[in-house]
Each structure stands twice: as C-alpha cells, then as structure tokens.
Design an enzyme around this catalytic site. Structure first.
Site, PDB file in Angstrom:
ATOM      1  N   ASP A  51      -1.805 -11.971 -14.081  1.00  0.00           N
ATOM      2  CA  ASP A  51      -0.653 -12.278 -13.247  1.00  0.00           C
ATOM      3  C   ASP A  51      -0.822 -13.613 -12.538  1.00  0.00           C
ATOM      4  OD1 ASP A  51       1.804 -11.465 -11.609  1.00  0.00           O
ATOM      5  OD2 ASP A  51       0.310 -11.739 -10.029  1.00  0.00           O
ATOM      6  N   TYR A  56       0.552 -20.436  -6.832  1.00  0.00           N
ATOM      7  CA  TYR A  56      -0.823 -20.047  -6.501  1.00  0.00           C
ATOM      8  C   TYR A  56      -1.730 -21.270  -6.485  1.00  0.00           C
ATOM      9  CZ  TYR A  56       0.378 -15.085  -6.984  1.00  0.00           C
ATOM     10  OH  TYR A  56       0.928 -13.837  -6.825  1.00  0.00           O
ATOM     11  N   ASN A 158       9.051  -7.952  -5.271  1.00  0.00           N
ATOM     12  CA  ASN A 158       9.531  -7.768  -3.894  1.00  0.00           C
ATOM     13  C   ASN A 158      11.026  -7.465  -3.822  1.00  0.00           C
ATOM     14  OD1 ASN A 158       6.917  -8.511  -2.613  1.00  0.00           O
ATOM     15  ND2 ASN A 158       7.352 -10.477  -3.582  1.00  0.00           N
ATOM     16  N   LEU A 227      -5.826  -3.319  -2.833  1.00  0.00           N
ATOM     17  CA  LEU A 227      -7.104  -2.981  -2.198  1.00  0.00           C
ATOM     18  C   LEU A 227      -7.085  -3.217  -0.689  1.00  0.00           C
ATOM     19  CD1 LEU A 227      -9.599  -4.344  -4.869  1.00  0.00           C
ATOM     20  CD2 LEU A 227      -9.428  -1.966  -4.119  1.00  0.00           C
TER      21      LEU A 227
END
Length: 316
Positions: A51, A56, A158, A227
């Site tokens: 992904d 990023y 989202n 996580l």
C-alpha cells in the site's frame, strides 16, 4: 480480499515509513536497500499487498520502492500494488486540500507509476473524501485510467457507506476496497453497532452502517493504524488502561503460542467483516511477528475480553 484478487494476503504492507524523513531531502541508496529488505520480508511472510500513497514521505516512499522494483523487475508479478491520491499539501497555489479533479487524479496516477517503475496499479484508492467532488468528473478520470491500462481496480479510503454508494452509482466499475482506521485502540467501528439507541452512541465518531455496507457489497475493509502505534505490543503506553490491555495481550500471546502483534491484529481479523490490517513497520523481525496473525483464531471469549480491557469496562 475481493474475489478479483485471489492471491491477496490477509495482511497489507503499508509503505508510509519508506524513503526517509517527511522533508525534501533526496532518498539515499540506504533507503532503497531498506525498501528491498521490507519487500523481501513481506513476500517471505506471504504478504503480497503493498500500500502506497503519492504523499508518503513526499513521494519518496514510491521512489525507493520503484528503485527496488527496477533492480528486480520480477518482484512486480508477485505483488498487488495499490496507491492513493487526492491529498494535496499546502503549496503556492493554496492550503492543504483534497482534489478529486480529473486533472489531479490523472496526473497523480501517472506520477505514481513513474516513481514506482510500473505500468499499472492493481488498485487506485481515493485517499480522503473531497467535499467539492464532481462525481461525473471523477468517474470520467477513473474510467479513462482503467481503459488505458493504468489502473485495474478502484477503491477508496476514509469514506463512509453513503459516500461510497453515491460514488458507486455513477461508476462503471466496482469499488473494491475501503481503507479506514480500525484497531483495538480505535474501536468506534465496533462501538457504534453495540451502542445503537443509547446515549453512549452520541459520542461515536463512526458513520453507522459503513461496515455492513462494505460487507454487503463485497468491499474489502483495510485497517490503517491497525497496531495503534504498538501501544499493546511493546510500544509506549498512551492511556491509563494501556498497561492492562498490553498485559492481557501478552497473556493471550503465551496461550496461543504466538506474538503480541499477532494477538492485536488477530482481534481485527476475528471480525466477520474479513478486515485486512495494514502494517507499517520497517523492522523485518516485527514483520515476521505480525505475519503470525494469519495463524491465530481468537475465541469469542478472548475477543470480548480484549474489547472489555480496551474499553476499560464491560460491554453495555
């Protein structure tokens, strides 16, 4: 995952941590080596979905990943590659914003393909909902990209069920994925359904029906933040009851003869929505620890015990 991708893994490797810092410094050969290491570690653990997003590390994550693929082109056929677009940072043209214009979607995909050294994305995700979305323009952009072979499938990130339904009614292809925040720490997606009709539900930040809409329409749910920054699996405690949750996670890890990461991820994966957690560690040993989640099947009682511990009180 969606039947269109039978080779998809139960876990997704999220590439947000690749490419160095979130600044304009150029990536180094060490960053490329790191990308190759995590690709190899993920594939060795049967994690086949990778992904990305164009933002990023300001594009450097895709750049170093692409450099690794350029060095070993055969790797591309072993993976499902997805990237996201539509978030624009503040620049000379305006403030931080979202952009679902045809021009921005098209140019974003072309730039991602160039950085990634690939001819196509298996999935393109629209990163965050754009309030100024013109649905016909979005569909025109996505249809053209698919027709040109630059993307195979489309997903979102989202979005709640109503937004997906509105987009889907105009699209000539199915929305195959929705990536949203889901974890043992961020539980509104669970709490909403359990607290329906109660005063407690008024504080929920999750749009009702989103899980059910995705499940009903075969839309793969991907969980970012799965996580919770390691809060329950060796990271730093952030809230008063984190220590108690981490202790239960550790106890269950011993009982199931697995890792703490596997218990935390296994809690998500136990849900019948077939949630696909996204992991982002660049540590190969932690990738190994996360991959063990695929061998864990928590009992109903242990699932609820973790929920109760995370809530700090029993369910309603």
């Amino acid at each position: 995952m969606n039947a269109l991708f039978p080779s998809a893994s139960r876990l997704v490797y999220g590439c947000m941590g690749l490419g160095g810092d979130w600044d304009q410094s150029p990536p180094t050969s060490e960053h490329v080596t790191q990308a190759r290491t995590v690709i190899d570690s993920a594939l060795e653990n049967n994690i086949t979905v990778f992904d990305h997003a164009d933002i990023y590390t300001f594009g450097k994550a895709e750049t170093v990943f692409g450099a690794a693929l350029k060095e070993a082109p055969a790797l591309r056929e072993k993976m499902i590659l997805q990237s996201k677009c539509a978030i624009r940072f503040e620049d000379e043209h305006g403030p931080k914003r979202y952009d679902f214009s045809k021009q921005w979607i098209t140019s974003s995909v072309e730039n991602s393909l160039s950085r990634l050294h690939t001819d196509y994305l298996d999935i393109l995700l629209l990163h965050r909902p754009d309030p100024l979305m013109e649905v016909d323009e979005v569909c025109e952009a996505l249809s053209a990209l698919k027709q040109d072979g630059k993307i195979k499938q489309v997903g979102v990130s989202n979005m709640h069920g109503h937004q997906i339904a509105y987009l889907q009614h105009a699209l000539d292809m199915p929305v195959v994925a929705n990536q949203i925040e889901m974890s043992l720490a961020f539980r509104d997606w669970v709490e909403d359904g359990m607290t329906t009709g109660s005063m407690e539900n008024r504080s929920m930040g999750f749009a009702p029906g989103t899980l059910e809409y995705c499940m009903h329409n075969n839309i793969q749910l991907q969980a970012w933040g799965s996580l919770a920054q390691g809060r329950f699996s060796g990271g730093q405690f952030q809230h008063d009851n984190d220590k108690a949750v981490a202790a239960l996670v550790s106890t269950l890890a011993a009982e199931y003869q697995t890792t703490s990461e596997a218990i935390v991820l296994g809690w998500l994966m136990r849900h019948p929505a077939n949630i696909q957690p996204v992991i982002g560690t660049t540590n190969p040993s932690r990738i190994d620890a996360c991959a063990k989640a695929c061998d864990v099947s928590l009992s109903r009682e242990h699932w609820y015990a973790l929920l109760e511990a995370a809530r700090g009180q029993e369910v309603p």
